[in-house]
Design a protein around this motif. Sequence first.
Motif, PDB file in Angstrom:
ATOM      1  N   THR A   1       0.842  -1.306   0.045  1.00 39.24           N
ATOM      2  CA  THR A   1       0.104  -0.092   0.041  1.00 39.24           C
ATOM      3  C   THR A   1       0.914   1.324   0.137  1.00 39.24           C
ATOM      4  O   THR A   1       2.114   1.398   0.341  1.00 39.24           O
TER       5      THR A   1
ATOM      6  N   PHE B   1      -6.870   7.067   2.152  1.00 29.67           N
ATOM      7  CA  PHE B   1      -7.024   5.490   1.688  1.00 29.67           C
ATOM      8  C   PHE B   1      -5.714   4.765   2.557  1.00 29.67           C
ATOM      9  O   PHE B   1      -5.863   3.703   3.033  1.00 29.67           O
TER      10      PHE B   1
ATOM     11  N   ASP C   1      -7.791   1.885   2.282  1.00 30.46           N
ATOM     12  CA  ASP C   1      -7.343   0.572   1.629  1.00 30.46           C
ATOM     13  C   ASP C   1      -6.736  -0.265   2.770  1.00 30.46           C
ATOM     14  O   ASP C   1      -6.736  -1.366   2.634  1.00 30.46           O
TER      15      ASP C   1
ATOM     16  N   ILE D   1      -2.943  -3.216  -2.562  1.00 34.59           N
ATOM     17  CA  ILE D   1      -4.323  -2.316  -2.346  1.00 34.59           C
ATOM     18  C   ILE D   1      -3.657  -1.027  -1.973  1.00 34.59           C
ATOM     19  O   ILE D   1      -3.592  -0.574  -1.153  1.00 34.59           O
TER      20      ILE D   1
ATOM     21  N   ASN E   1      -4.427   2.425  -4.140  1.00 29.16           N
ATOM     22  CA  ASN E   1      -5.097   3.267  -5.364  1.00 29.16           C
ATOM     23  C   ASN E   1      -4.840   2.688  -6.513  1.00 29.16           C
ATOM     24  O   ASN E   1      -4.676   3.530  -7.816  1.00 29.16           O
TER      25      ASN E   1
END
Length: 272
Positions: A39, A46, A60, A98, A100
């Motif tokens: 991430t 997120f 996220d 995960i 964006n």
Amino acid sequence: MFKRTTFAIAIAALSVVSTGAFADQLADIKQKGTLVCGTLGTSEPFSFPDPQTREVTGYDVDFCKALAKSLGVKPELKLIAVAARIPELQQGRVDVVIANLGWTAERAQQIAYSHQYFASEQKVAVKKDSGIRGIKDLGGKRVSATKGSTSEQAVRKSIPTATTVTFQDPPSGFLALQQGKVEGFALSEMSLVKFAQQSEATAPVVILDQSLILEPWGVGMRKEEAALIKHVNGTLEAMEKGGEAAKLFDKWMGPATQYKMRRGFHVEAIKG
């Protein structure tokens, strides 16, 4: 006899290598007890550092945790740059991405996408006093975007006469706008709202109404991992049906947050 024995050993070795090369990643994740989730860590809401705990949190991140829970393992976050998302996945340094990760035809040739768990409008922010009122006004001007992102691709496609200036992360691209190095900054609408709020008192910006693109986001996985792909999609479907997916959206972006957004999408297969 020696030659036959040597040949048998060689065949056995090849079998071991072959088995390892095509091992079931889903089973491997359960065996090691962790899900390594790539991430960003730089994209609020997120994935970003909580100012109180300094731990990376966000929309996220919560999906990373939900997937790990569904597998009965612990989540392990690995912070990666936008441009490194697919390489990190392909090289096996992370189990899933995960981060964006907007769907594009080019990316879909390299990796597998889960069902969409978010749908993002890519927009452009400009200085409030710039006189720029629409996307067409950015023709021939400089627009910043994160290197390797769909925002970068969207600028090149939607404003072909603009000069796209790329940076390693969103804060750097936004700083370039504030410092006058570029006339526009492209990013997902959600993230732009946060940047705009932070700069209101010092260097106010506005977000142009017209979207560059509407992109579905999915969990990135390696193409050959059929069992993992099936499990991830099943988990997302269950989260949608049970209301957990909608609750996570409201937690980070809903009417009670600073973003005050309403969820206009559902978990569903990405239609490329």
